[in-house]
Design a protein around this motif. Structure first.
Motif, PDB file in Angstrom:
ATOM      1  N   ILE A 383     -10.556 -44.405   1.129  1.00  0.00           N
ATOM      2  CA  ILE A 383      -9.606 -45.518   1.138  1.00  0.00           C
ATOM      3  C   ILE A 383      -9.880 -46.372   2.361  1.00  0.00           C
ATOM      4  O   ILE A 383      -9.838 -45.876   3.494  1.00  0.00           O
ATOM      5  CB  ILE A 383      -8.164 -44.999   1.140  1.00  0.00           C
ATOM      6  N   TYR A 384     -10.137 -47.643   2.144  1.00  0.00           N
ATOM      7  CA  TYR A 384     -10.589 -48.494   3.239  1.00  0.00           C
ATOM      8  C   TYR A 384      -9.553 -48.605   4.353  1.00  0.00           C
ATOM      9  O   TYR A 384      -9.912 -48.781   5.525  1.00  0.00           O
ATOM     10  CB  TYR A 384     -10.963 -49.892   2.722  1.00  0.00           C
ATOM     11  N   LEU A 385      -8.282 -48.484   4.035  1.00  0.00           N
ATOM     12  CA  LEU A 385      -7.248 -48.581   5.066  1.00  0.00           C
ATOM     13  C   LEU A 385      -7.227 -47.378   5.993  1.00  0.00           C
ATOM     14  O   LEU A 385      -6.590 -47.411   7.036  1.00  0.00           O
ATOM     15  CB  LEU A 385      -5.876 -48.758   4.421  1.00  0.00           C
ATOM     16  N   PHE A 386      -7.928 -46.314   5.609  1.00  0.00           N
ATOM     17  CA  PHE A 386      -7.957 -45.112   6.432  1.00  0.00           C
ATOM     18  C   PHE A 386      -9.174 -45.065   7.352  1.00  0.00           C
ATOM     19  O   PHE A 386      -9.449 -44.032   7.967  1.00  0.00           O
ATOM     20  CB  PHE A 386      -7.921 -43.864   5.550  1.00  0.00           C
ATOM     21  N   GLN A 387      -9.910 -46.150   7.449  1.00  0.00           N
ATOM     22  CA  GLN A 387     -11.048 -46.177   8.374  1.00  0.00           C
ATOM     23  C   GLN A 387     -10.550 -45.978   9.801  1.00  0.00           C
ATOM     24  O   GLN A 387      -9.624 -46.648  10.249  1.00  0.00           O
ATOM     25  CB  GLN A 387     -11.789 -47.505   8.244  1.00  0.00           C
ATOM     26  N   GLY A 388     -11.187 -45.058  10.499  1.00  0.00           N
ATOM     27  CA  GLY A 388     -10.779 -44.762  11.872  1.00  0.00           C
ATOM     28  C   GLY A 388      -9.635 -43.774  11.975  1.00  0.00           C
ATOM     29  O   GLY A 388      -9.173 -43.473  13.075  1.00  0.00           O
ATOM     30  N   ILE A 389      -9.152 -43.260  10.841  1.00  0.00           N
ATOM     31  CA  ILE A 389      -8.058 -42.292  10.836  1.00  0.00           C
ATOM     32  C   ILE A 389      -8.572 -40.976  10.273  1.00  0.00           C
ATOM     33  O   ILE A 389      -9.214 -40.951   9.223  1.00  0.00           O
ATOM     34  CB  ILE A 389      -6.876 -42.787   9.990  1.00  0.00           C
ATOM     35  N   ASP A 390      -8.288 -39.903  10.961  1.00  0.00           N
ATOM     36  CA  ASP A 390      -8.622 -38.575  10.448  1.00  0.00           C
ATOM     37  C   ASP A 390      -7.396 -38.019   9.734  1.00  0.00           C
ATOM     38  O   ASP A 390      -6.411 -37.630  10.359  1.00  0.00           O
ATOM     39  CB  ASP A 390      -9.036 -37.643  11.599  1.00  0.00           C
ATOM     40  N   GLU A 398     -12.299 -30.699   8.861  1.00  0.00           N
ATOM     41  CA  GLU A 398     -12.488 -31.477   7.642  1.00  0.00           C
ATOM     42  C   GLU A 398     -12.215 -32.958   7.893  1.00  0.00           C
ATOM     43  O   GLU A 398     -11.289 -33.318   8.594  1.00  0.00           O
ATOM     44  CB  GLU A 398     -11.559 -30.956   6.538  1.00  0.00           C
ATOM     45  N   ARG A 399     -13.056 -33.805   7.327  1.00  0.00           N
ATOM     46  CA  ARG A 399     -12.901 -35.244   7.498  1.00  0.00           C
ATOM     47  C   ARG A 399     -12.818 -35.984   6.161  1.00  0.00           C
ATOM     48  O   ARG A 399     -12.712 -37.186   6.127  1.00  0.00           O
ATOM     49  CB  ARG A 399     -14.072 -35.798   8.321  1.00  0.00           C
ATOM     50  N   THR A 400     -12.897 -35.266   5.057  1.00  0.00           N
ATOM     51  CA  THR A 400     -12.860 -35.892   3.739  1.00  0.00           C
ATOM     52  C   THR A 400     -11.445 -36.381   3.436  1.00  0.00           C
ATOM     53  O   THR A 400     -10.465 -35.697   3.719  1.00  0.00           O
ATOM     54  CB  THR A 400     -13.290 -34.899   2.661  1.00  0.00           C
ATOM     55  N   GLN A 401     -11.322 -37.589   2.834  1.00  0.00           N
ATOM     56  CA  GLN A 401     -10.033 -38.081   2.393  1.00  0.00           C
ATOM     57  C   GLN A 401      -9.727 -37.529   1.008  1.00  0.00           C
ATOM     58  O   GLN A 401     -10.560 -37.556   0.109  1.00  0.00           O
ATOM     59  CB  GLN A 401     -10.025 -39.608   2.355  1.00  0.00           C
ATOM     60  N   LEU A 402      -8.504 -37.022   0.853  1.00  0.00           N
ATOM     61  CA  LEU A 402      -8.071 -36.459  -0.422  1.00  0.00           C
ATOM     62  C   LEU A 402      -6.789 -37.148  -0.861  1.00  0.00           C
ATOM     63  O   LEU A 402      -5.935 -37.484  -0.039  1.00  0.00           O
ATOM     64  CB  LEU A 402      -7.829 -34.954  -0.291  1.00  0.00           C
ATOM     65  N   ALA A 466      13.009 -37.454   5.983  1.00  0.00           N
ATOM     66  CA  ALA A 466      11.934 -37.145   6.932  1.00  0.00           C
ATOM     67  C   ALA A 466      12.519 -36.308   8.060  1.00  0.00           C
ATOM     68  O   ALA A 466      13.447 -36.754   8.751  1.00  0.00           O
ATOM     69  CB  ALA A 466      11.318 -38.421   7.483  1.00  0.00           C
ATOM     70  N   GLU A 467      11.996 -35.103   8.234  1.00  0.00           N
ATOM     71  CA  GLU A 467      12.511 -34.251   9.302  1.00  0.00           C
ATOM     72  C   GLU A 467      12.330 -34.895  10.671  1.00  0.00           C
ATOM     73  O   GLU A 467      13.158 -34.719  11.559  1.00  0.00           O
ATOM     74  CB  GLU A 467      11.812 -32.885   9.274  1.00  0.00           C
ATOM     75  N   GLN A 468      11.250 -35.638  10.822  1.00  0.00           N
ATOM     76  CA  GLN A 468      11.003 -36.341  12.081  1.00  0.00           C
ATOM     77  C   GLN A 468      10.520 -37.746  11.763  1.00  0.00           C
ATOM     78  O   GLN A 468       9.500 -37.931  11.106  1.00  0.00           O
ATOM     79  CB  GLN A 468       9.969 -35.604  12.937  1.00  0.00           C
ATOM     80  N   GLU A 469      11.237 -38.751  12.236  1.00  0.00           N
ATOM     81  CA  GLU A 469      10.879 -40.134  11.953  1.00  0.00           C
ATOM     82  C   GLU A 469       9.720 -40.580  12.833  1.00  0.00           C
ATOM     83  O   GLU A 469       9.355 -39.926  13.805  1.00  0.00           O
ATOM     84  CB  GLU A 469      12.088 -41.047  12.185  1.00  0.00           C
ATOM     85  N   GLY A 470       9.141 -41.726  12.475  1.00  0.00           N
ATOM     86  CA  GLY A 470       8.082 -42.317  13.294  1.00  0.00           C
ATOM     87  C   GLY A 470       6.695 -42.039  12.754  1.00  0.00           C
ATOM     88  O   GLY A 470       6.443 -42.159  11.554  1.00  0.00           O
ATOM     89  N   LEU A 471       5.797 -41.649  13.663  1.00  0.00           N
ATOM     90  CA  LEU A 471       4.390 -41.467  13.325  1.00  0.00           C
ATOM     91  C   LEU A 471       3.979 -40.007  13.484  1.00  0.00           C
ATOM     92  O   LEU A 471       4.490 -39.306  14.359  1.00  0.00           O
ATOM     93  CB  LEU A 471       3.506 -42.331  14.235  1.00  0.00           C
ATOM     94  N   THR A 472       3.035 -39.587  12.653  1.00  0.00           N
ATOM     95  CA  THR A 472       2.436 -38.272  12.823  1.00  0.00           C
ATOM     96  C   THR A 472       1.358 -38.347  13.901  1.00  0.00           C
ATOM     97  O   THR A 472       1.032 -39.419  14.414  1.00  0.00           O
ATOM     98  CB  THR A 472       1.810 -37.784  11.510  1.00  0.00           C
ATOM     99  N   GLU A 473       0.761 -37.207  14.237  1.00  0.00           N
ATOM    100  CA  GLU A 473      -0.305 -37.183  15.236  1.00  0.00           C
ATOM    101  C   GLU A 473      -1.523 -37.979  14.786  1.00  0.00           C
ATOM    102  O   GLU A 473      -2.292 -38.478  15.609  1.00  0.00           O
ATOM    103  CB  GLU A 473      -0.705 -35.742  15.549  1.00  0.00           C
TER     104      GLU A 473
END
Length: 577
Positions: A383-390, A398-402, A466-473
């Motif tokens: 997914i092109y929007l995930f460039q630079g995101i693991d 693992e680095r494959t997008q699923l 959402a148990e925790q709002e905001g952003l994930t790691e």
């Protein structure tokens, strides 16, 4: 005459032998000095070659910056690490050691093979191009915003605390296309700035606790003597003020009109309460004056007045990109690229979760919780929007997008969906409907990202918790929806429960007409808010990794951090061989 004994000859021979020893010793010392000088020269040459290696490698890295790398690995990929020195029979070899965005470049300079070796280590830091998240405002209605209920628009920061602990007045409202208006009626206070490419209408008793900026005009309806704008007003068109107070000053490039009871306080003490370029009509001679001078006086009229415009879509701009035809509204060019995310000729199947069913999603697979029946397996998808995101798949290596593909998704009755174990992605080539007493539960440290081509509806008592709002790691919003739907009412939130989400739906109307509170951010073709739904912008989303856009002219930088020489170790060379 006495007979000679030959002692003089012996002395001469002894002296000659001693002289020979001295001469040979001097010659040997000269040879040693010559060799030392030669070795020293070769060592200096090797050092110079090592320095040359650092210099040339840095030049190659500077050229690699043109590709806008976001990581050191991208920066050094394909960059040559060897080269010949400027001195005959010399060569350098480069090795790179990384630590985050900092990295060390070690240059091994050699002269005459391994006869002279020297190492120079330089430290650098890659500063990627500054980027801005697409989630910069509470509300972005590309073609218009209409808020007529009683819910407030404000902000908070989930990375620092709860809404009650961190709430603030940065709930900005923007329109960005053509003459797109912002209409505020009822009692929907905006605790932030309002910027409109069209007209800003302040109706009812809705105050704006920030600045107002418009490319077309500002129209403030009759009201009591309360505060209407707690800030300044900037209009590139007309200005109509029919009642209430503006605490700042006013600048208008068109006509200015103020009715009885309309007042400009100018609490900042600017030299002019108001300046306008067109004609002026000011009815109240008691309130509408400054230092005893009425606003109709020529001193307030400035024919060449310039007000900074609100940035809008402009196909004639020099940085116009046909691949992003409406980049102010759709900076991600999502509808243009949706076919690369969801194949229009797919064979996806529908997903329905109904009464007493609990479907548990992890990044790789989904199972029904009651009997453990294996149901869905995520498919590999770039997914092109995930460039630079693991994407967090539960395993660091693992680095494959699923992603999980569906034709449509319906959660009804009291069905439940749980998300845990990392970043889950859904691809929905159809409608996504949450009704009844349903629930999507997103555990702490996990996220749910939805790409859809259909309508999204969250109504009745449906909940997304959402148990925790905001952003994930990994830098993803805990719940986000990206839609290419281009018909009316493509996203509807009409429930009584609160919702945390980052909504990106640039081609359709977004309706917020329930009584629950909305936390996060929303971007759509137009935004309509009724009822008691408040919009509370989470400023933590400004740091979201997905969909970040480099500002115009922004480039990555290579920062030199220092250098040192390093002794050459033979065993290292032998180990490398």
């Amino acid at each position: 005459m006495k007979q000679q004994q030959g002692f003089t000859l012996v002395k001469v021979m002894l002296l000659g032998g001693m002289a020979s020893v001295v001469v040979f010793a001097s010659l040997k010392e000269g040879v040693v000095q010559e060799r030392l000088s030669g070795n020293f020269q070769k060592d200096i040459n090797a050092r110079l070659v090592a320095e040359q290696g650092i210099r040339e490698y840095r030049q190659r890295l500077e050229q690699s910056l043109i590709n806008n790398p976001t990581s050191v690995a991208q920066l050094v990929a394909g960059v040559s690490t060897t080269g010949d020195g400027a001195i005959n029979d010399s060569r350098f070899n480069i090795s790179v050691t990384t630590s985050g965005n900092e990295f060390s470049v070690e240059s091994l300079g050699q002269r005459y093979g391994e006869h002279a070796n020297h190492r120079l280590v330089a430290r650098f830091e890659l500063q990627p191009a500054p980027k801005a998240s697409i989630f910069q405002n509470a509300v972005t209605g590309c073609k218009g915003v209409n808020l007529s209920g009683s819910g407030a628009v404000d902000s908070y920061d989930s990375s620092k605390g709860t809404y009650e602990e961190t709430k603030s007045n940065d709930g900005d409202v923007h329109t960005v296309v053509g003459d797109a208006d912002v209409v505020l009626s009822g009692h929907s206070p905006i605790k932030g700035d309002v910027q409109a490419s069209g007209i800003v209408y302040l109706k009812g008793s809705s105050p704006i606790l920030g600045d107002v900026r418009s490319n077309t005009g500002v129209d403030i309806s009759p009201s009591s003597s309360g505060i209407r704008v707690e800030g300044n007003v900037y209009s590139r068109g007309f200005f109509k003020h029919r009642g209430g107070k503006i605490t700042g000053y006013v600048r208008a490039m068109g006509d200015a009109q103020m009715e009885w009871g309309a007042e400009i306080l100018n609490q900042q003490g600017d030299a002019f309460d108001i300046q306008y370029a067109g004609s002026g009509q000011f009815k109240d001679t008691g309130l509408q004056l400054q230092d005893g001078v009425h606003y109709s006086d020529p001193r307030f009229r400035v024919q060449d007045l310039v007000v900074e415009p609100v940035k809008v879509y402009d196909p004639d701009s020099p940085d116009y990109d046909p691949a992003k035809p409406n980049k102010e509204c759709d900076p991600l060019a999502l509808p243009f690229n949706m076919n690369s995310i969801i194949d229009p000729n797919n064979q996806y199947t529908d997903l329905q979760v109904g009464a007493r069913q609990i479907l548990h999603f992890k990044p790789k697979q989904a199972v029904y919780e009651r009997n453990g029946t294996h149901v869905y397996v995520a498919k590999e998808k770039a997914i092109y929007l995930f460039q630079g995101i693991d994407q967090n798949l539960g395993a660091a290596t693992e680095r494959t997008q699923l992603a999980f593909p569906f034709k449509s998704l319906k959660l009804g009755s009291d069905g439940q969906i749980k998300v845990s174990g990392g970043d889950v992605i859904w691809l929905v080539d159809g409608d996504m409907t949450l009704s009844g007493n349903t629930q999507i539960w997103i555990e702490k440290g996990s996220s749910l990202t939805v790409f859809t081509t259909g309508k999204v509806s969250i109504g009745a008592s449906a909940k997304v918790v959402a148990e925790q709002e905001g952003l994930t790691e990994s830098g993803l919003p805990v719940f986000s929806v990206y839609s290419s739907f281009d018909e009316p009412n493509g996203f509807v939130f009409s429930g009584a429960s609160s919702l945390y989400a980052a909504i990106y739906s640039p081609l359709t109307t977004i309706l917020l007409n329930g009584s629950g509170q909305f936390y996060g951010t929303v971007r759509g073709a137009s935004i309509t808010g009724t009822g008691g739904t408040g919009i509370h912008f989470d400023q933590a989303l400004k740091n979201a990794g997905i969909g970040v856009q480099p500002p115009s002219g922004g480039k990555p930088k290579l920062i030199f951090k220092g250098w040192h020489y390093k002794p050459y170790e033979v065993e290292d060379q032998e180990a490398s061989n």
